[in-house]
Every structure is written in C-alpha cells, then in structure tokens.
Enzyme design. Structure first.
Site, PDB file in Angstrom:
ATOM      1  N   TYR B 137       0.952  -0.667  -0.148  1.00  0.00           N
ATOM      2  CA  TYR B 137      -0.131  -0.034   0.314  1.00  0.00           C
ATOM      3  C   TYR B 137       1.083   1.087  -0.172  1.00  0.00           C
ATOM      4  CZ  TYR B 137      -3.732   3.299   0.756  1.00  0.00           C
ATOM      5  OH  TYR B 137      -4.817   4.116   0.643  1.00  0.00           O
ATOM      6  N   GLN B 198     -10.863   0.013   1.115  1.00  0.00           N
ATOM      7  CA  GLN B 198     -11.199  -0.572  -0.409  1.00  0.00           C
ATOM      8  C   GLN B 198      -9.727  -1.444  -1.649  1.00  0.00           C
ATOM      9  OE1 GLN B 198     -12.049   2.109   0.203  1.00  0.00           O
ATOM     10  NE2 GLN B 198     -10.989   3.672  -1.888  1.00  0.00           N
ATOM     11  N   ASN B 221      -3.869   5.653   6.074  1.00  0.00           N
ATOM     12  CA  ASN B 221      -4.493   6.824   6.885  1.00  0.00           C
ATOM     13  C   ASN B 221      -5.317   5.490   7.385  1.00  0.00           C
ATOM     14  OD1 ASN B 221      -6.851   5.664   5.287  1.00  0.00           O
ATOM     15  ND2 ASN B 221      -7.035   7.614   3.900  1.00  0.00           N
ATOM     16  N   SER B 244       5.138   9.668  12.452  1.00  0.00           N
ATOM     17  CA  SER B 244       7.018   9.145  12.824  1.00  0.00           C
ATOM     18  C   SER B 244       7.819  10.047  13.970  1.00  0.00           C
ATOM     19  CB  SER B 244       7.123   9.989  11.228  1.00  0.00           C
ATOM     20  OG  SER B 244       8.753   8.941  11.564  1.00  0.00           O
ATOM     21  N   GLN B 266      12.492  15.702  11.193  1.00  0.00           N
ATOM     22  CA  GLN B 266      11.206  15.230  11.451  1.00  0.00           C
ATOM     23  C   GLN B 266       9.326  15.403  11.155  1.00  0.00           C
ATOM     24  OE1 GLN B 266      11.693  11.721  11.770  1.00  0.00           O
ATOM     25  NE2 GLN B 266       9.858  11.497  11.622  1.00  0.00           N
ATOM     26  N   HIS B 269       7.250  15.771   8.448  1.00  0.00           N
ATOM     27  CA  HIS B 269       7.023  15.441   7.801  1.00  0.00           C
ATOM     28  C   HIS B 269       5.064  15.137   8.111  1.00  0.00           C
ATOM     29  CE1 HIS B 269       8.732  11.772   6.666  1.00  0.00           C
ATOM     30  NE2 HIS B 269       9.701  12.017   7.369  1.00  0.00           N
ATOM     31  N   GLU B 334      11.507   5.424  17.652  1.00  0.00           N
ATOM     32  CA  GLU B 334      11.483   4.905  15.372  1.00  0.00           C
ATOM     33  C   GLU B 334      12.971   4.578  15.199  1.00  0.00           C
ATOM     34  OE1 GLU B 334       9.229   6.767  13.501  1.00  0.00           O
ATOM     35  OE2 GLU B 334       9.190   6.040  11.412  1.00  0.00           O
ATOM     36  N   HIS B 335      12.812   6.616  15.378  1.00  0.00           N
ATOM     37  CA  HIS B 335      15.115   6.960  15.506  1.00  0.00           C
ATOM     38  C   HIS B 335      15.250   7.538  16.316  1.00  0.00           C
ATOM     39  CE1 HIS B 335      11.924   7.456  11.177  1.00  0.00           C
ATOM     40  NE2 HIS B 335      13.175   6.839  10.920  1.00  0.00           N
ATOM     41  N   ASP B 368      17.030   7.830   5.836  1.00  0.00           N
ATOM     42  CA  ASP B 368      15.080   7.385   4.541  1.00  0.00           C
ATOM     43  C   ASP B 368      15.307   7.315   3.276  1.00  0.00           C
ATOM     44  OD1 ASP B 368      14.385   8.684   7.732  1.00  0.00           O
ATOM     45  OD2 ASP B 368      14.395  10.712   7.005  1.00  0.00           O
ATOM     46  N   GLU B 422      -2.590 -34.964  29.647  1.00  0.00           N
ATOM     47  CA  GLU B 422      -3.831 -34.376  28.968  1.00  0.00           C
ATOM     48  C   GLU B 422      -4.960 -34.822  28.826  1.00  0.00           C
ATOM     49  OE1 GLU B 422      -1.961 -31.581  25.559  1.00  0.00           O
ATOM     50  OE2 GLU B 422      -0.107 -31.087  26.870  1.00  0.00           O
ATOM     51  N   HIS B 427      -4.345 -38.683  20.533  1.00  0.00           N
ATOM     52  CA  HIS B 427      -2.462 -38.560  20.856  1.00  0.00           C
ATOM     53  C   HIS B 427      -2.079 -39.790  20.956  1.00  0.00           C
ATOM     54  CE1 HIS B 427      -4.510 -34.382  20.024  1.00  0.00           C
ATOM     55  NE2 HIS B 427      -2.806 -34.088  19.869  1.00  0.00           N
TER      56      HIS B 427
END
Lengths: 437, 437
Positions: B137, B198, B221, B244, B266, B269, B334-335, B368, B422, B427
């Site tokens: 995506y 979709q 999103n 981020s 940063q 973004h 994250e960074h 990046d 068990e 088994h």
C-alpha cells in the site's frame, strides 16, 4: 443434521463439484460479533482505568473465583516448584525430556547481530535484542495443556526475555498441577490465575500487580482473541489461532490403523478441529475408512471425534502425487504429515505448511509434545504468510547506520536529490549539511 | 492554544513533574472510532461480495476518479518503465543508487533453511520459503513517496516473493511519476490506482482483477489502518504505523544548526510527527533552540514544522549519559540519532530503537533515502517488540520433523506419558503405534 450422519466425507478431485465442496470444508470464520466486541472493549477500558480492582471483579464474575487482593490470584515460584516436585516420576521425567528437546531445537533459531563496513568507512548492521517482558496466555479448564506452557515459554527463555509472565484462568479455583510444573520448568517468572479479556488487558496495560508486557502469545477463546486483536499495537501479539488441523498425505503403504489414529489425534481436540487424508490410492482410502469405523468406538473422546470428522473431516482421492502437492499448497495446512516412502522429494515442492511430519514413523503427536519444534503453528491457511512460534517472536531488530564523513558526503548527494523530489526540503538540507565541498 | 505558542517545549529530568509531562508528550492514541470502524466494515463487506464493481464505486466516491472497468485503474509495466525512463537524469541516477544500496543491505537479511541429524537418525530442521504474493500500500496525494515504494518492495523482491502487487490512490487522477518509476525499479508486478479500505479489501480477498495477496504492508490513513487491522488473519499485515518520530541525543559538540535541521526533517512530515532532542549540556540546548528560531522562517514547510514542534517536540535536559540511556529505552524511539563522539559505547546499552543513526555525520535523512537499511520502522514505542520492515517479513518458516524408526520409538514413550497427562488418548495411541517392543 441428517438422520444418518456420515462418519467422514469422501471427496475426489475428479468430482465436478470438488472445488466447491473443498471450499465449504475449509471455510472458517473466526470473526467475533459486535456483542463480543463491545463486551471486550468494556473490559479493556475497565482494566485500563481501574487496574487490579477491575481484574478481581471480572475474575469473580467469569471464573467464580473470589479474591480480595491480586496477591491471592498470584502463584509463587515456590508453588510452581512444589507442583513440579510433586509429580509422579514418570510424568516429571517426560516433561523434562520434552523441555530439553524443545530447548535444544530452539537454540538453533537464535539469530545473531551482524554488521559490515563499506570501503569509505561507513558501517551498516542489524542488532538483535530480546523483549524485556513477554506475557503467555494459557487456556484453563478443559484445554489446560502443560505442553503449551513449554512451547510458549521456552522460546521466550531461549531468546533471553527478561521476564516471563503467565496467566492461566482457574475457573472455580481448579488448578492443573502439570501446568504449574511446566511453568516451573520453562522459567516462567510470575503466574497469575486470571484469564479472558481481563487477563489480556492486565498484560497489555499493566496494573498495580501485573507488570505490563511487550508481547502477548498463546491461544484462547473468542474473548481472548478479540482482546488480543484490540490491544495489538499497544503490545505485540502472535497470530489469532483458529481450530487446529492436519492434512495427511499417504502413498497407500502406511498401516490404515496408524493413519486412522493420526486423524483421530487431530479430531479429538474439539468439534471444530479438521482432519483430512489425501491419497491417490482409492482402496487404501477404503481401508482407512474401515479402520476409522472399527476404532472409533474404542476412543475416550469418541463423541468429539465423531462430531469433528463428520463436520470437517475428509478422505480425498486425487489422481497422483502432483495433485496431492497442489492440494497441500492450496490448503497451507497447520500440520502436514507426509506418510510416504520418500518424503524429502515431496518436501522440496511444499511451499506452505506450519510443520511437516515426514515419513510413516513421524506421527503428529510426537511433534505436539517432544520432537523439539514448536507446536504453536499457523492455522486456517495462514501458513501462507506466517511461521511457527519461535525464538524470533521474542526478539526484535534495530538497524545500525554509522556513516563516515566521506560516506555521509556521498550519501548526502543522493538523499538531497530524492528528498527534493518528494518536496521534503528540511530532509534535503539536513543531508546537505553533511556534504563536503 | 495560548496566545504565545511555544516554539518547542523545554523539559528537564530534574523537574518534579517531568514524568507526567513526558507521558503527555509521548501519548498517542491511534485508535479509530466506531464511526470509522463501521464505515470500513461496510466497505470490506462490499468488496468481498461485489469485487471489482465495489472497488470502482468506492474509487469514484472517495478519489473522484471515474472508471468503467478495473483495467482503467491498472497501470501496465510499460507505463512504469516509461515513467522511469522519463525522469531527469539526476533523479533517475539517485533512485538507482538508492535502490542498489537498499538491495545490498537487505541481501544480508536473508535467512537460510537448516537441519540437523540426531544420533538415532531423526532429522529436525526449518525450511524458509517466500510468500507467493505481497501487496504494497502506497499512500497517494501529498504523502506519495517514491522512497517508500523502494523500501517496501525491495525486501519483498529480495525475499523471492512470486508477485508484488502495489496499490496507490490517485485522487482526481493525479499520478506521481517518481512513484511509478520506483515501482519499476523495485520489481513491482502490478500497480492499481486504488486506495483506502477498498484497496485493502481488494488485496485481502481478491477480486476479478486484483489478485488476492498473502500479506499487506505499507502505511496509510486511519481508514487504511482500520481495514488492515480488520483483515489481519485473513492476510498478514505489517505494523499499524503511528506518526513518525525521532529522538536525538547530543553530547553538546554537534553544530546546533545541524541538529535543528535534523529535528525539522522529522517535524516536516506532518503536525503529529515528534522530534525530541536530549542532552546533558544545557547551554547546548539553548544554542539549538536559538538555531531553531533562526532557521524556522527559512523552511518551505514552516507551518507544519511549527505545529509539530509546539505540540509534540521537546528539548530535554538530563543529568548525564546514563539518564539519556534510560530515556532512550523508555521511549523506544522509531529513529534514534546518537550525535556523540563515541556512539558505539552507547549503542551497546540501547535495548529498544527502530534504527540507530550513529555519530554526527549520520543524519536520519541519509537513512530515510539511501543508506541501505529500511525506513519502515516501528513507531510509538513499538520498537519494544517489533523490527524494521525486512526480508523476514516476506518469508515464513516451516518446521521439519523426520523421525527414524528408533527415534519415533523413543519419542513415542515420552509423548504417550504427556498425552495421557492431558487426557488426549488418541494422541497417546497414535504415538504408541510407533513404539517398538
């Protein structure tokens, strides 16, 4: 239901409606409904805000277990050790043997950190670290399995996880000594006798008594699965497990009674479990069907097995080995038993399967308990994209980037062009500061 | 909002309310509400049952893009190649350099299958296979990033994925040539100009035109994130990404303007992005704050950066290196940029971080775009339990168990005891068939 329920479906790839029948057989919707969703959401919120008090109330309500403080729902390491020491010798030795083999196999899964240096002195790499804390959900009641404690906790222990927290509901206060013994053996640090969505919430958010964990693994009912899906992101989770299934492929030379019992061992889990046998030898399938009819009345869990086989079981005749392979890769089974003379040849063509049991001697039950590999496996076709539970589930990676002055200058030029192409000019200027004239 | 909004928060670990302020700063609830949930659920159901027709309708409605058939929403390999060839030389070369470096780094991540034989002839192992099909995506509109196409598709390609399907919404029909060029370079097989829930549904269930994939990766999103969470289990997904963020640790010796620009890169973004600088040198923090004030008016995306810094940015003074390390491991960024003289020493103490940028020259922007490691990283503290996107996300493992007659006999005894413990007697009996007298 029909008046004469079939013991097990017979299908043939030559049937005109084979594809539709196979689809129907494999169909499984584990999705929870809106009612379950909203009940779980309410429990999660309550535990998030009220902590221990909310967990104690939910445990009273759902497990009929009274406690005035969380410490009454916590088992000490001493209690676990006592359970282990109190086992009959035969069980204790079997549990130790299994734990030792599981540990040895999982040691091989440990990834190592690595790095390499480029000509200009820039170093790139990847660092592997264990989770600080892992939470293990162990179902209570009828499906309280000590083997699952070993299979979930040992990979965490081998990964080097700092603290392993186990939750296991004990409805009406009924405790399973084998489960506690297994927790002792697998290096579990804390055991809480709580379950359901409230246990998942306690692990995900932490309470005054239950430490917040970084990842929750282990199977549970629809409330547990729904809660895990909801807290995913807040903590890591393993796969949402569907009913257990096996696909057995036989070349016609394995004893039909062995195969019947292998199918039963899957079907006895619960009524939704799925056991399918595929062969290109029709007479062999007849013989297995006869063995099923003959042995069924001798089973302890006959009713469950009958229900499972008649609803979701099947004997499928195919044309040849190639068709069997196509079925394997389409079904992507959790357990694949290749009861054939030369399983290696087939294995090289298998693209999707959780665990592959090769040859006539390798009953799935051996792998369920003690062969070494994990018995927590991707169900319902998810072997297309997921793996057995392993050491890798209890570790994570960090990328390492250490640019030399020269390396940063070279990379800065490329980064600048691309960043400006994305209209991210602060990125570009940050990179450009590192370019040497 | 105050009449005089701060440019960026100043915190000190010595403040009595430091913990609370830090918690507030880090808080992030990416959870979607009931309204989003039900709208997404309706779209998923519609695409599941009506396929292409539902996707075309949703695309008309949400992206204002008219199509009478799905083939109008599909870009040919020829179209991708044309985009690549049509780029200015400088951009084409930069994209090629980046792709080459990303590919080289990810080649190192390839795990290998392994097996070992025990003394009794039993063979245990693990087989690694790629996914058949991966879905990527790529967000459209203002955040359509060619670098993200490279970072998502190249690991899939290196993993050996059979078919890579990309979806990218093109609202009002606006196509990004760099994105298409990157898709060409990264070996994407199909591109559909669809997005939102979709597109996730089409990839998860398959339609007449869109092939069903095994895993969906890539950011989007709240509708995309909600849809991914809903189809998880049907297909694999990567992490649900939050905004981020970067945590920079400076020893006071890095040029304040470099650090200001690193924080801006940063913050530019989006308004939810988070940029935090930690140092034990108070005067240095003053100097960085002055650089921020000085450079802010020169930024193309000044408004976004101001919003991001004033809402979620911070300059944090701590006592020493140890306190900085404690902050790193608590935030699990994250960074992580270690703008210090000897980053190696600190790195060995870092337990949680998506990517670690070591030394003054290693701006995050270099990573990046083109250093090699992936820029798809765990956000919002999820580096506690998850990893950068990698080759391992496009492969899965199958356990191999091949018992010799002798091995099965030994294991059968252990399995029998545990299975009876068990109460799973089918088994036990399946295992017992393999025990030799």
């Amino acid at each position: 239901m029909s008046d004469n329920p079939v013991t097990i479906h017979r299908l043939s790839t030559a049937d005109t409606d084979f594809e539709r029948r196979l689809d129907d057989l494999l169909a499984w919707e584990g999705v929870s409904n809106d009612d379950v969703q909203s009940r779980v959401a309410a429990i999660l919120e309550d535990v998030k805000h009220r902590g221990d008090a909310a967990v104690i109330e939910a445990t009273r309500r759902f497990d009929r277990l009274e406690a005035s403080a969380m410490e009454e729902l916590c088992l000490s390491p001493h209690r676990l050790e006592a359970a282990f020491k109190g086992l009959p010798d035969e069980q204790r030795t079997a549990l130790e043997n299994a734990a030792e083999r599981i540990r040895r196999y999982h040691e091989r899964q440990k990834p190592t950190s690595w790095q390499y240096e480029e000509l200009d002195g820039t170093v790139l790499g990847q660092k592997v670290t264990p989770l600080d804390r892992a939470g293990i959900y162990v179902p209570g009641g009828k499906a309280a399995y000590p083997s699952s404690v070993l299979m979930n906790a040992i990979p965490a222990q081998v990964a080097g996880v700092g603290e392993i927290v186990m939750v296991v509901p004990t409805p009406d206060g009924v405790v399973n000594e084998l489960v506690l013994a297994a927790a002792h053996l697998a290096g579990v640090d804390h055991v809480f006798t709580i379950g359901g969505a409230q246990a998942v919430a306690a692990l995900a958010y932490g309470t005054e008594s239950v430490p917040r964990v970084d990842k929750i693994v282990g199977p549970g009912n629809i409330y547990v699965a729904t809660a895990k899906r909801a807290v995913f992101g807040q903590v890591g989770i393993d796969m949402i497990a569907g009913p257990s299934e096996i696909l057995v492929v036989s070349d016609g030379q394995t004893d039909p009674e062995w195969l019947a019992m292998d199918l039963f061992s899957q079907a006895e889990h619960d009524e939704d479990a799925q056991a399918i046998l595929v062969s290109w030898d029709g007479e062999h399938l007849d013989a297995v069907q006869a063995a099923i009819e003959r042995l069924l009345p001798t089973l302890d869990r006959e009713a469950i097995v009958r229900a499972s086989l008649s609803r979701r079981g099947a004997l499928i005749q195919c044309a040849d080995e190639d068709e069997a392979l196509a079925l394997i890769n389409r079904i992507a089974p959790e357990h694949l038993e290749l009861s054939v003379a030369e399983p290696e040849r087939l294995v090289s063509e298998v693209r999707h399967a959780g665990a592959i049991f090769m040859g006539r001697y390798t009953a799935e039950a051996l792998g369920d308990y003690c062969a070494g590999p994990n018995h927590v496996l991707p169900t319902s076709g998810t072997a297309r994209f997921s793996s057995p539970l392993g050491v890798y589930d209890f570790q994570k990676r960090s990328s390492l980037i250490h640019c030399s002055a020269e390396g940063a200058s070279t990379l800065g030029r490329t980064a600048s062009v691309l960043a400006r192409g994305e209209s991210l000019t602060a990125h570009a200027r940050s990179a450009e500061y590192r370019i040497r004239d």
